[in-house]
Design an enzyme around this catalytic site. Structure first.
Site, PDB file in Angstrom:
ATOM      1  N   CYS A 153     -31.766 -15.571  -9.112  1.00 39.16           N
ATOM      2  CA  CYS A 153     -31.167 -15.612 -10.068  1.00 39.16           C
ATOM      3  C   CYS A 153     -31.322 -14.422 -11.109  1.00 39.16           C
ATOM      4  O   CYS A 153     -32.500 -13.736 -11.064  1.00 39.16           O
ATOM      5  CB  CYS A 153     -30.859 -16.934 -10.946  1.00 39.16           C
ATOM      6  SG  CYS A 153     -32.752 -17.172 -11.305  1.00 39.16           S
TER       7      CYS A 153
ATOM      8  N   GLU B 260     -42.137 -25.714 -16.388  1.00 38.93           N
ATOM      9  CA  GLU B 260     -41.214 -25.666 -17.640  1.00 38.93           C
ATOM     10  C   GLU B 260     -40.883 -26.668 -18.414  1.00 38.93           C
ATOM     11  O   GLU B 260     -40.781 -26.615 -19.449  1.00 38.93           O
ATOM     12  CB  GLU B 260     -39.575 -25.339 -16.729  1.00 38.93           C
ATOM     13  CG  GLU B 260     -38.651 -25.586 -17.816  1.00 38.93           C
ATOM     14  CD  GLU B 260     -37.117 -25.372 -17.103  1.00 38.93           C
ATOM     15  OE1 GLU B 260     -36.133 -25.794 -17.804  1.00 38.93           O
ATOM     16  OE2 GLU B 260     -36.963 -25.053 -15.695  1.00 38.93           O
TER      17      GLU B 260
ATOM     18  N   CYS C 284     -37.345 -17.458 -18.845  1.00 37.07           N
ATOM     19  CA  CYS C 284     -36.066 -17.053 -18.780  1.00 37.07           C
ATOM     20  C   CYS C 284     -35.072 -17.562 -19.833  1.00 37.07           C
ATOM     21  O   CYS C 284     -35.309 -18.447 -20.677  1.00 37.07           O
ATOM     22  CB  CYS C 284     -35.585 -18.085 -17.761  1.00 37.07           C
ATOM     23  SG  CYS C 284     -33.702 -18.099 -17.548  1.00 37.07           S
TER      24      CYS C 284
END
Length: 316
Positions: free
Chosen positions: A17, A131, A101
């Site tokens: 991604c 995360e 990100c």
């Protein structure tokens, strides 16, 4: 000997991604700018092949800032870090680059905005995932409560039922998250949600492609790492969507050929941190044993591109 026929359904989108692509680029550019070694706190993305490639170029992966010398640059992984980490780097006068990100950073900003309005945050995520630790670490202890399942929602003890907001880990299953959100809204009708879905576009797109592919295939292989949240979710989504056999493989060597004996249709996809070279390796392994016909199952097209930090766009 004649090879048996196999229809191979290839999911699209799959693999890298924009956030993963950017994080890897950040390490490469840092090595170009400052030379080796460059330190990286935590795996830059959850994929052994990618990490080993970067290590060979001169990246040193560590778990904590304490493991880094102060005279070399350090990069924070794509998963995000608690606020205490850049604060410590500044205290030690370290050069650091944040590869978080942008979609994870968006969740961090949301949590801070809610907190500034006096709301306590409930995070839907997996305990211990980098995360989750990074997002919860944006605010003081106790300001973010973690839930994984609807059952966790029933056990929650909150400060004020009328002053709550929720955020989610970006790599979760859309369907599982929907169940937890329903439980939250049922128990706390006034809870505030994100303006836009927290689960990232890439996670959603890869799950939708698997849902479209699963009814066609007897088996599904997801190329990805065992510590990759979004890859594990793809296996679950495939099984739920009708694949009798759905498995995670890191590389072609991990394929269980006995379990796939006699199959005529197979689906292949990859988590957001798995490079195309590993997907091709798996496809080639099937081509060596079967007469393969490939069909693309495409449910979306992606053209997202995230810029690298300014510090890496200027020469040393």
């Amino acid at each position: 000997m004649t090879k048996p026929p196999l229809t191979l359904y290839l999911a699209a989108p799959r693999g890298f991604c924009a956030g993963v692509d950017r994080a890897i680029k950040i390490v490469d550019l840092a090595l170009e700018k400052w030379g080796a070694p460059v330190y990286v706190r935590h795996e830059i993305v959850h994929n052994k092949y990618v990490v080993d490639e970067l290590r060979a170029k001169g990246a040193i992966f560590v778990e904590e800032l304490d493991d880094c010398p102060t005279d070399r640059p350090v990069i924070f992984s794509a998963h995000g870090v608690p606020k205490s980490v850049p604060a410590e780097a500044e205290t030690r006068n370290m050069v650091y680059v944040d590869a978080t990100c942008p979609l994870v950073s968006k969740v961090h900003i949301e949590a801070e905005r809610h907190a500034a309005r006096g709301l306590q945050i409930i995070m839907i995520g997996h305990a211990g995932h980098p995360e989750t630790l990074g997002t919860m670490g944006q605010l003081p202890q106790g300001e973010v409560l973690l839930v994984e399942t609807p059952a966790d929602v029933a056990q929650l003890q909150v400060r004020d039922e009328g002053a709550l907001a929720y955020v989610t880990q970006t790599t979760l299953s859309v369907d599982d998250t929907a169940d937890v959100v329903t439980a939250l809204k049922s128990r706390f009708p006034e809870i505030e949600g994100p303006h836009k879905e927290d689960i990232c576009y890439a996670t959603t797109n890869r799950q939708e492609a698997v849902k479209a592919l699963a009814p066609k295939a007897e088996a599904l292989l997801v190329v990805g790492a065992p510590n990759s949240s979004n890859s594990k979710r793809l296996v679950e989504v495939g099984a739920r969507a009708g694949c009798a056999y759905a498995q995670l493989v890191q590389r072609a060597d991990d394929i269980d050929w006995r379990a796939l004996e006699g199959i005529k249709t197979l689906g292949i996809t990859a988590g957001a941190s798995a490079p195309e070279i590993l997907i091709n390796e798996v496809i080639d392994a099937f081509k060596s044993r079967f007469e393969v016909t490939t069909e693309l199952v495409e449910t979306a097209q992606e053209n997202v591109d995230f810029k690298v930090p300014r510090v890496l766009r200027t020469p040393a």
